[in-house]
Motif scaffolding. Structure first.
Motif, PDB file in Angstrom:
ATOM      1  N   VAL A  60      39.387  38.156  40.314  1.00 57.63           N
ATOM      2  CA  VAL A  60      39.214  38.382  38.866  1.00 57.63           C
ATOM      3  C   VAL A  60      38.458  39.701  38.640  1.00 57.63           C
ATOM      4  O   VAL A  60      38.828  40.515  37.783  1.00 57.63           O
ATOM      5  CB  VAL A  60      38.472  37.190  38.204  1.00 57.63           C
ATOM      6  CG1 VAL A  60      38.125  37.493  36.758  1.00 57.63           C
ATOM      7  CG2 VAL A  60      39.312  35.930  38.288  1.00 57.63           C
ATOM      8  N   PHE A  86      42.713  28.052  40.503  1.00 52.99           N
ATOM      9  CA  PHE A  86      42.914  28.920  39.332  1.00 52.99           C
ATOM     10  C   PHE A  86      42.947  28.088  38.056  1.00 52.99           C
ATOM     11  O   PHE A  86      42.339  28.451  37.055  1.00 52.99           O
ATOM     12  CB  PHE A  86      44.219  29.714  39.475  1.00 52.99           C
ATOM     13  CG  PHE A  86      44.037  31.011  40.202  1.00 52.99           C
ATOM     14  CD1 PHE A  86      43.898  32.204  39.509  1.00 52.99           C
ATOM     15  CD2 PHE A  86      43.992  31.055  41.584  1.00 52.99           C
ATOM     16  CE1 PHE A  86      43.716  33.397  40.175  1.00 52.99           C
ATOM     17  CE2 PHE A  86      43.816  32.246  42.263  1.00 52.99           C
ATOM     18  CZ  PHE A  86      43.681  33.421  41.563  1.00 52.99           C
ATOM     19  N   THR A  89      39.627  26.678  36.685  1.00 54.60           N
ATOM     20  CA  THR A  89      38.765  27.654  36.007  1.00 54.60           C
ATOM     21  C   THR A  89      39.499  28.377  34.881  1.00 54.60           C
ATOM     22  O   THR A  89      38.939  29.298  34.284  1.00 54.60           O
ATOM     23  CB  THR A  89      38.279  28.684  37.026  1.00 54.60           C
ATOM     24  OG1 THR A  89      39.434  29.220  37.684  1.00 54.60           O
ATOM     25  CG2 THR A  89      37.369  28.073  38.058  1.00 54.60           C
ATOM     26  N   ALA A  91      41.660  30.514  35.163  1.00 58.08           N
ATOM     27  CA  ALA A  91      41.864  31.924  35.514  1.00 58.08           C
ATOM     28  C   ALA A  91      43.346  32.275  35.590  1.00 58.08           C
ATOM     29  O   ALA A  91      43.701  33.454  35.621  1.00 58.08           O
ATOM     30  CB  ALA A  91      41.204  32.224  36.853  1.00 58.08           C
ATOM     31  N   LEU A  94      44.852  34.845  33.234  1.00 62.71           N
ATOM     32  CA  LEU A  94      44.577  36.286  33.379  1.00 62.71           C
ATOM     33  C   LEU A  94      45.634  37.005  34.202  1.00 62.71           C
ATOM     34  O   LEU A  94      45.657  38.230  34.235  1.00 62.71           O
ATOM     35  CB  LEU A  94      43.207  36.486  34.048  1.00 62.71           C
ATOM     36  CG  LEU A  94      42.004  35.822  33.378  1.00 62.71           C
ATOM     37  CD1 LEU A  94      40.779  35.959  34.253  1.00 62.71           C
ATOM     38  CD2 LEU A  94      41.760  36.449  32.011  1.00 62.71           C
TER      39      LEU A  94
END
Lengths: 116, 464
Positions: A60, A86, A89, A91, A94
């Protein structure tokens, strides 16, 4: 953690193998294509068998430093363990995540062409 | 042909607001999760592999569907971004598609199909492009037809956008009314229009008016009227003289005495009108409430009885445990391994030592007969970490088939209800009997069940 760098279609492919944790995360962050904000990178995660928050933070962080999406990090071939990390979280929002490295390379190359 | 099911969070945001505890893909339609209708359709089309794509978290869906082996197909999961085009989605799943024909079902729409028709031949002969589209989504085929010359009979196929409470209610009622003719619906049904799940306790005076669909572990008390057009979820109690008609009652809901629930959706303590979308949250638990495990006064008598029972067993078994375990340890026949197990409290784990005497001799027989392997666990009852009898403790890290969907369905115990009833303790069915007793048993009946479990455990081990 074994880091292998190859390139295809003008895009650097960084393949990771092993554990991406607090011990190996700095190695990834220090890898020249990952650290260079002007290089588009496809990160092949197929052989990553464990990833913790440090590993996630390294990816990240590197993506944030690149800034320009055209030179960003595209992820490929995530296994279920890594994908769950991933998702836990959030994430995954992104990144563009591909199940095939060649498709990820094509996508990254197209983005670079579109920028130029 | 492979199938991609793509769902964006924005398309089903209303579900998150209306039913916060339910993942949109697991939203029950006639007691069957929405995703299962899509999977059934993918199977009808002849897909051996299904990929579920989402721009949010898919954890709950993955826990429910796992790898798809229960449907005999391969289910995988992947992420997409909210703004991804169809081409980008296909690119992101290039390895999955693997040059095969792909059917992409996108959007949050109820697919109307008929399980008796041949969609496999139809999909195989259809040209590339949009097959069916609606305001809430579409079904699109990619790749050359597999059997372009095949003459396939037309089959009904349409989409109903699930864009709010009203359309959700309509889709549920439609599935209930067309029933098992068009869809595979859960529950046992001796006659059309009536499907009833397992462990349904019904008073003699209860009146059932078809069509109805009733889930598992439901209690219908005296003079209740169920139906017509009632969908009752699992772990529901409908109290005396209440009427549920043209309504949907979600899992874990209590409907109080002498209530009329007509044309409503009841979920926990929330009652919604599907037409206007107005929802009322009930403050009076005697009218409508969510069924939850009582952490307060109601659980106290049970805890006291369990602690007393454990104390008696600790005293009675102290000498046999010390002698037998010491002798077995000296002979290397007493091996214990510590593992983390799910606690009764959501998100917490407890560490338990599991003992497996490995030699079949006289000492081993004594240890098994007296359940000495569980002796150390009895002390956990005194600290209220375990019940004396409850669910089989589930390993914390595994995706166990019995893994509880909510706290109501799980209370780890030294002995399990499945052992008391001699149900297969490792099978998925054990959860059913355990959940039934968790809801229905009281402190006194628990003691009786502990005795049964104590007696049945050695027998269970010797039974092949």
């Amino acid at each position: 953690m074994i880091i292998t760098e190859t390139s295809a279609n003008g895009i650097v492919i960084v393949a990771l193998e092993g554990r991406l944790d607090a011990l190996s995360a700095p190695k990834l962050r220090g890898s020249p294509p990952v650290a260079d904000p002007k290089t588009a990178v496809v990160l092949d995660l197929e052989k990553v068998d464990f990833m913790d928050s440090s590993g996630l933070g390294a990816i990240v962080g590197a993506a944030r430093e690149k800034g320009d999406p055209a030179c960003g990090i595209v992820l490929s071939c995530m296994n279920n363990k890594v994908r769950r990390t991933f998702e836990t979280t959030n994430a995954q929002r992104l990144f563009h995540i591909f199940d095939d490295t060649s498709a990820a390379v094509d996508f990254a190359a197209t983005r670079q062409i579109a920028r130029t | 042909m492979k199938t991609i099911l793509a769902l964006r969070e924005a398309e089903c945001a209303w579900v998150r607001d209306a039913f916060p505890c339910v993942h949109p893909l697991l939203l029950p339609i006639c007691n069957k999760p929405f995703i299962e209708f899509l999977i059934d359709f993918a199977i009808l089309v002849g897909s051996p592999a299904v990929r579920i794509l989402g721009d949010g978290e898919l954890d709950a869906v993955e826990r429910y569907c796992e790898n798809g082996s229960r449907w005999g197909i391969d289910i995988s999961y992947a992420n997409m971004q909210t703004g991804d085009s169809v081409e980008t989605m296909l690119g992101k799943n290039r390895r999955f598609c693997d040059k095969e024909r792909v059917m992409m079902v996108s959007g949050f729409s109820f697919v109307r199909y008929d399980k008796r028709r041949d969609y496999k031949s139809l999909a195989g002969s259809m040209p590339e492009g949009e097959w069916v589209a609606g305001p809430g989504g579409s079904i699109t085929l990619f790749g050359a037809p597999e059997k372009p010359e095949a003459q396939a009979a037309d089959a009904p196929l349409s989409l109903m956008a699930l864009d709010g409470m009203a359309s959700y209610y309509r889709a549920s009622m439609e599935a209930l009314e067309t029933g098992a003719d068009r869809y595979v619906l859960p529950g046992y049904g001796g006659e059309p229009g009536c499907a009833i799940g397992r462990n349904v306790v019904m008073s003699k005076s209860v009146e059932i008016r078809k069509p109805v669909s009733i889930g598992n572990n439901v209690q219908l008390l005296g003079d209740a009227i169920i139906g017509p057009s009632a969908i009752i979820g699992s772990n529901v109690i409908i109290d005396r003289e209440s009427t549920v008609e043209s309504s949907i009652v979600f899992d874990n809901t209590y409907i109080g005495e002498q209530l009329e629930v007509i044309g409503r959706i009841a979920s926990g303590n929330r009652l919604s009108d599907p037409v206007s979308g107005v929802a009322v949250t009930m403050e009076d638990p005697h009218l409508l409430s969510g069924i939850r495990k009582s952490e307060a006064l109601g659980a106290l008598p049970r805890k006291i009885v369990h602690a007393l029972g454990a104390l008696i067993l600790i005293v009675l078994l102290a000498v046999p445990f010390l002698v037998v375990s010491t002798l077995l340890r000296l002979g290397g026949g007493w091996r214990s391994a510590t593992g983390d197990y799910l606690s009764g409290k959501s998100g917490e784990t407890i560490s338990l030592g599991k003992v497996e005497p490995d030699a079949a001799n006289a000492l081993d027989t004594i240890a098994s007969t007296l359940s000495l392997d569980r002796y150390p666990w009895l002390f956990r009852v005194l600290t209220a970490e375990l019940a004396l009898i409850g669910s089989t403790p589930l390993p914390a890290e595994t995706q166990h088939p019995n893994a509880p969907a909510n706290a109501l369905a799980y209370r780890p115990g030294v002995f399990s209800y499945a052992e008391a009833e001699q149900w297969p303790a490792t099978g998925g069915d054990a959860a059913i009997v355990e959940r039934y007793h968790l809801v229905h048993s009281g402190p006194i009946s628990d003691i009786g069940l502990v005795v049964k479990a104590f007696v049945n455990r050695p027998h269970e081990k010797t039974t092949p």
